[in-house]
Design a protein around this motif. Structure first.
Motif, PDB file in Angstrom:
ATOM      1  N   GLU A 185       0.950  -1.167  -0.101  1.00 25.93           N
ATOM      2  CA  GLU A 185      -0.023   0.047   0.044  1.00 25.93           C
ATOM      3  C   GLU A 185       0.852   1.292   0.207  1.00 25.93           C
ATOM      4  OE1 GLU A 185      -3.609   1.547  -0.662  1.00 25.93           O
ATOM      5  OE2 GLU A 185      -3.118  -0.534  -0.274  1.00 25.93           O
ATOM      6  N   LEU A 186       2.018   1.188   0.841  1.00 24.28           N
ATOM      7  CA  LEU A 186       2.765   2.316   0.677  1.00 24.28           C
ATOM      8  C   LEU A 186       3.548   2.648  -0.715  1.00 24.28           C
ATOM      9  CD1 LEU A 186       4.278   4.673   2.269  1.00 24.28           C
ATOM     10  CD2 LEU A 186       6.107   2.992   2.745  1.00 24.28           C
ATOM     11  N   LYS A 187       3.856   1.424  -1.327  1.00 29.51           N
ATOM     12  CA  LYS A 187       4.451   1.841  -2.517  1.00 29.51           C
ATOM     13  C   LYS A 187       3.315   2.325  -3.490  1.00 29.51           C
ATOM     14  CE  LYS A 187       7.253  -2.583  -2.114  1.00 29.51           C
ATOM     15  NZ  LYS A 187       7.348  -3.768  -2.529  1.00 29.51           N
ATOM     16  N   ALA A 188       2.111   2.264  -3.351  1.00 27.74           N
ATOM     17  CA  ALA A 188       1.028   2.624  -4.306  1.00 27.74           C
ATOM     18  C   ALA A 188       0.942   3.993  -3.968  1.00 27.74           C
ATOM     19  CB  ALA A 188      -0.262   1.806  -3.775  1.00 27.74           C
ATOM     20  N   ILE A 189       0.794   4.394  -2.617  1.00 25.69           N
ATOM     21  CA  ILE A 189       0.769   5.752  -2.002  1.00 25.69           C
ATOM     22  C   ILE A 189       1.800   6.779  -2.573  1.00 25.69           C
ATOM     23  CG2 ILE A 189       0.904   7.218   0.007  1.00 25.69           C
ATOM     24  CD1 ILE A 189      -0.617   5.237   1.488  1.00 25.69           C
ATOM     25  N   LEU A 190       3.131   6.218  -2.816  1.00 25.19           N
ATOM     26  CA  LEU A 190       4.289   7.116  -3.270  1.00 25.19           C
ATOM     27  C   LEU A 190       3.946   7.292  -4.757  1.00 25.19           C
ATOM     28  CD1 LEU A 190       7.177   5.062  -1.319  1.00 25.19           C
ATOM     29  CD2 LEU A 190       5.964   7.291  -0.816  1.00 25.19           C
ATOM     30  N   HIS A 191       3.681   6.234  -5.536  1.00 21.45           N
ATOM     31  CA  HIS A 191       3.253   6.416  -6.908  1.00 21.45           C
ATOM     32  C   HIS A 191       2.321   7.453  -6.934  1.00 21.45           C
ATOM     33  CE1 HIS A 191       6.002   3.366  -9.039  1.00 21.45           C
ATOM     34  NE2 HIS A 191       5.695   2.568  -8.303  1.00 21.45           N
ATOM     35  N   GLU A 192       1.472   7.388  -6.283  1.00 23.28           N
ATOM     36  CA  GLU A 192       0.449   8.253  -6.381  1.00 23.28           C
ATOM     37  C   GLU A 192       0.905   9.900  -6.105  1.00 23.28           C
ATOM     38  OE1 GLU A 192      -2.585   7.115  -3.694  1.00 23.28           O
ATOM     39  OE2 GLU A 192      -2.819   5.077  -4.690  1.00 23.28           O
ATOM     40  N   LEU A 193       1.563  10.051  -5.132  1.00 24.05           N
ATOM     41  CA  LEU A 193       2.103  11.254  -4.706  1.00 24.05           C
ATOM     42  C   LEU A 193       3.172  11.699  -5.956  1.00 24.05           C
ATOM     43  CD1 LEU A 193       3.851  12.373  -1.576  1.00 24.05           C
ATOM     44  CD2 LEU A 193       4.999  12.863  -3.678  1.00 24.05           C
ATOM     45  N   ALA A 194       3.712  11.027  -6.560  1.00 21.96           N
ATOM     46  CA  ALA A 194       4.738  11.317  -7.673  1.00 21.96           C
ATOM     47  C   ALA A 194       3.923  11.802  -8.957  1.00 21.96           C
ATOM     48  CB  ALA A 194       5.576  10.236  -8.120  1.00 21.96           C
ATOM     49  N   ALA A 195       2.891  10.768  -9.226  1.00 24.41           N
ATOM     50  CA  ALA A 195       1.984  10.983 -10.528  1.00 24.41           C
ATOM     51  C   ALA A 195       1.171  12.557 -10.145  1.00 24.41           C
ATOM     52  CB  ALA A 195       0.822  10.185 -10.507  1.00 24.41           C
ATOM     53  N   ARG A 196       1.038  12.973  -9.060  1.00 23.54           N
ATOM     54  CA  ARG A 196       0.433  14.373  -8.944  1.00 23.54           C
ATOM     55  C   ARG A 196       1.610  15.466  -9.006  1.00 23.54           C
ATOM     56  NH1 ARG A 196      -2.414  10.524  -6.586  1.00 23.54           N
ATOM     57  NH2 ARG A 196      -4.783  10.643  -6.403  1.00 23.54           N
ATOM     58  N   GLY A 197       2.796  15.312  -9.132  1.00 21.47           N
ATOM     59  CA  GLY A 197       3.802  16.274  -9.354  1.00 21.47           C
ATOM     60  C   GLY A 197       4.468  16.360  -8.044  1.00 21.47           C
ATOM     61  N   GLY A 198       4.280  15.479  -7.072  1.00 21.88           N
ATOM     62  CA  GLY A 198       5.236  15.372  -5.777  1.00 21.88           C
ATOM     63  C   GLY A 198       6.416  14.773  -6.138  1.00 21.88           C
ATOM     64  N   ALA A 199       7.234  14.604  -5.019  1.00 25.91           N
ATOM     65  CA  ALA A 199       8.574  13.582  -5.334  1.00 25.91           C
ATOM     66  C   ALA A 199       9.007  12.927  -4.124  1.00 25.91           C
ATOM     67  CB  ALA A 199       9.609  14.657  -5.633  1.00 25.91           C
ATOM     68  N   VAL A 200       9.489  11.896  -3.977  1.00 27.76           N
ATOM     69  CA  VAL A 200       9.955  11.002  -3.056  1.00 27.76           C
ATOM     70  C   VAL A 200      11.496  10.963  -2.995  1.00 27.76           C
ATOM     71  CG1 VAL A 200       9.620   8.749  -1.755  1.00 27.76           C
ATOM     72  CG2 VAL A 200       7.861   9.710  -3.085  1.00 27.76           C
ATOM     73  N   PHE A 201      12.094  11.038  -1.966  1.00 26.06           N
ATOM     74  CA  PHE A 201      13.528  10.856  -1.795  1.00 26.06           C
ATOM     75  C   PHE A 201      13.745  10.126  -0.651  1.00 26.06           C
ATOM     76  CE2 PHE A 201      17.955  11.968  -0.469  1.00 26.06           C
ATOM     77  CZ  PHE A 201      18.658  11.816  -1.722  1.00 26.06           C
ATOM     78  N   PHE A 202      14.275   8.752  -1.140  1.00 25.36           N
ATOM     79  CA  PHE A 202      14.529   7.934   0.109  1.00 25.36           C
ATOM     80  C   PHE A 202      15.693   6.809  -0.053  1.00 25.36           C
ATOM     81  CE2 PHE A 202      12.622   4.666  -2.688  1.00 25.36           C
ATOM     82  CZ  PHE A 202      12.956   3.492  -2.221  1.00 25.36           C
TER      83      PHE A 202
END
Length: 252
Positions: A185-202
């Protein structure tokens, strides 16, 4: 998947995260030397390296937890050193070992986080409800954090990090302690955030997760950036694990 927990961030031509010639010293020891990288809107960016390579040092400077000795870090154009409040308002950070007030209930903690970022009451109620349901924490929100397992604390802090819809989500070993369903579920949430124009750095030691999840990756060793680019470019015809081991052994 329900994707209403995160709304579209304001578009920007600026990188979400820009690190330019970053340097950090501890006494006479240079922990990170002349490191530069850029994280764009839509990126899920993996940052990998062995223990003591400098990953946490950079992350702590990105989130404003320690001073910068050289170079510049900007979040959505805001200089972390010169405009810390503007920079921090655009990001969220989840450390590898989240420290949460144990006397609070889960809901009290999330309300506290929503207050810090001035999330309106109706919005916080919706976001907490949706994210808690997705991460299967709803039934535990009335319990004190002191009764939570490590995995439950991780879920709670993740919800708290997402509650104000950050442009940049910084994670240090985010999947440690999560069960398979929550990890998915977390992977899905991260993909959704990125798809909306946000970014993830981990950062992560689990290279298989980085290889499958990230569109970009950087490898650090001994405080120096060995390589960075799209995951396909860095990996080539090998696995990310093979490339990582080959680079680290070559530099050693």
């Amino acid at each position: 998947m329900n994707d209403s927990a995160l709304t579209t961030p304001t578009p920007s031509s600026l990188p979400v995260l820009s690190v330019e010639h970053f340097q950090k010293r501890y006494g006479d020891t240079v922990a990170v030397r002349d490191l530069s990288l850029s994280v764009e809107a839509g990126d899920i960016y993996g940052f990998i390296g062995h223990n003591g390579a400098g990953k946490t040092t950079l992350i702590r400077s990105i989130v404003g937890a320690q001073a910068i000795d050289g170079g510049r870090i900007r979040i959505c154009g805001h200089d972390v050193a010169r405009k810390p409040l503007q920079a921090k308002s655009a990001l969220a950070y989840v450390p590898d070992n989240p420290d949460v007030y144990e006397f609070m209930t889960g809901m009290q903690y999330l309300t506290f986080m929503a207050d810090i970022f001035r999330v309106p009451d109706d919005e916080r109620t919706r976001r907490i409800g949706e994210l808690a349901e997705r991460l299967e924490l709803t039934d535990a929100l009335g319990d004190t954090v002191g009764t939570y397992s490590h995995g439950m604390r991780q879920k709670l802090v993740l919800i708290g990090a997402l509650i104000h819809e950050p442009r940049l989500l910084v994670l240090d070993e985010p999947f440690v302690g999560l069960d398979p369903v929550a990890s998915h579920e977390l992977k899905a949430i991260l993909h959704e955030l990125a798809a909306r124009g946000g970014a993830v750095f981990f950062s992560s030691h689990v290279l298989e997760v980085v290889e499958k999840l990230c569109n970009k990756v950087a490898i650090i060793r001994g405080g120096e950036l060995l390589t960075s680019g799209t995951t396909e470019q860095v990996r080539g015809d090998s696995s990310l694990e093979d490339v990582f081991l080959e680079l680290v052994e070559k530099e050693a």
